[in-house]
Motif scaffolding. Structure first.
Motif, PDB file in Angstrom:
ATOM      1  N   ALA A   5     -22.033 -11.124  13.248  1.00 38.15           N
ATOM      2  CA  ALA A   5     -23.287 -11.890  13.188  1.00 38.15           C
ATOM      3  C   ALA A   5     -23.024 -13.372  13.414  1.00 38.15           C
ATOM      4  O   ALA A   5     -23.752 -14.039  14.165  1.00 38.15           O
ATOM      5  N   TRP A   6     -21.980 -13.914  12.775  1.00 43.07           N
ATOM      6  CA  TRP A   6     -21.624 -15.324  12.967  1.00 43.07           C
ATOM      7  C   TRP A   6     -21.208 -15.585  14.403  1.00 43.07           C
ATOM      8  O   TRP A   6     -21.598 -16.592  15.008  1.00 43.07           O
ATOM      9  N   PHE A   7     -20.388 -14.696  14.947  1.00 45.71           N
ATOM     10  CA  PHE A   7     -19.904 -14.870  16.322  1.00 45.71           C
ATOM     11  C   PHE A   7     -21.067 -14.912  17.311  1.00 45.71           C
ATOM     12  O   PHE A   7     -21.175 -15.841  18.116  1.00 45.71           O
ATOM     13  N   VAL A   8     -21.946 -13.924  17.244  1.00 44.37           N
ATOM     14  CA  VAL A   8     -23.072 -13.866  18.182  1.00 44.37           C
ATOM     15  C   VAL A   8     -23.988 -15.074  17.986  1.00 44.37           C
ATOM     16  O   VAL A   8     -24.415 -15.705  18.957  1.00 44.37           O
ATOM     17  N   SER A   9     -24.273 -15.413  16.741  1.00 44.12           N
ATOM     18  CA  SER A   9     -25.151 -16.562  16.458  1.00 44.12           C
ATOM     19  C   SER A   9     -24.556 -17.862  17.000  1.00 44.12           C
ATOM     20  O   SER A   9     -25.254 -18.652  17.648  1.00 44.12           O
ATOM     21  N   LEU A  10     -23.282 -18.096  16.713  1.00 41.12           N
ATOM     22  CA  LEU A  10     -22.639 -19.313  17.204  1.00 41.12           C
ATOM     23  C   LEU A  10     -22.586 -19.347  18.725  1.00 41.12           C
ATOM     24  O   LEU A  10     -22.840 -20.392  19.342  1.00 41.12           O
ATOM     25  N   PHE A  11     -22.256 -18.218  19.334  1.00 46.53           N
ATOM     26  CA  PHE A  11     -22.201 -18.176  20.798  1.00 46.53           C
ATOM     27  C   PHE A  11     -23.558 -18.524  21.398  1.00 46.53           C
ATOM     28  O   PHE A  11     -23.647 -19.346  22.328  1.00 46.53           O
ATOM     29  N   VAL A  12     -24.620 -17.925  20.885  1.00 48.11           N
ATOM     30  CA  VAL A  12     -25.968 -18.201  21.406  1.00 48.11           C
ATOM     31  C   VAL A  12     -26.311 -19.678  21.242  1.00 48.11           C
ATOM     32  O   VAL A  12     -26.822 -20.316  22.173  1.00 48.11           O
ATOM     33  N   VAL A  13     -26.020 -20.246  20.081  1.00 45.44           N
ATOM     34  CA  VAL A  13     -26.304 -21.662  19.836  1.00 45.44           C
ATOM     35  C   VAL A  13     -25.520 -22.542  20.803  1.00 45.44           C
ATOM     36  O   VAL A  13     -26.083 -23.436  21.454  1.00 45.44           O
TER      37      VAL A  13
END
Length: 177
Positions: A5-13
């Motif tokens: 969840a952190w990885f996907v969220s950070l990547f999108v941001v």
């Protein structure tokens, strides 16, 4: 699950923040002259990549000309550094993974800096080679950009594998009783 969840969220941001910033620093409806003139890290990165590539080519005896977007090597070719050539998508992926992974902050910081520098050095090597040897062809099945991205993701995957497997916690010495 927390890591994913952190990885996907950070990547999108990271990924979409770069695209948003490109949009507001390019003339158009939401253009910000202040950001474009004073805080334009995208143009700054492009300048560093162009000047570094030209510097290497000049040191090898080639004559180069650069402008805001292009690198010309006399007697060879010209390349244009579009937004996609800057490696910001690859850097977004790499940085998001490292930040999301549960390791100490110092280990993350060192690996992020080292990784971004390595990515950009490989990018500069690509520009030097493209400026000397690449010719635009109509019958390209896979373009150089796709090949470079595939190579970068393989290199990043291997480096992330070894980084994840490396135990950076200090070894405790057991006193003999």
């Amino acid at each position: 699950m927390k890591f994913a969840a952190w990885f996907v969220s950070l990547f999108v941001v990271f990924y979409y923040s770069n695209i948003l910033f490109l949009g507001i620093t390019s003339p158009g409806k939401y253009y910000s002259p202040f950001l474009a003139q004073h805080l334009n890290y995208i143009q700054g990165l492009r300048w560093v990549l162009l000047k570094s590539s030209a510097g290497i080519l000049n040191s090898l005896g080639y004559y180069t000309i650069t402008n805001t977007y292009d690198l010309l090597v006399a007697g060879h070719g010209i390349i244009r550094l579009a937004y996609d050539c800057l490696g910001l998508g690859v850097i977004s992926f790499f940085t998001a993974f490292v930040l999301a992974y549960p390791k100490p902050p110092r280990a993350k910081l060192v690996f992020i800096i080292t990784g971004i520098v390595a990515i950009q050095l490989l990018n500069i090597a690509r520009f030097v080679l493209l400026a000397l040897f690449w010719t635009r062809g109509d019958s390209e099945v896979v373009d150089h950009h796709t090949l470079f991205n595939m190579l970068m993701y393989v290199i990043i995957s291997i480096s992330l594998y070894f980084w994840v497997k490396t135990d950076i916690a200090p070894k405790r010495q057991h006193a003999a009783n």
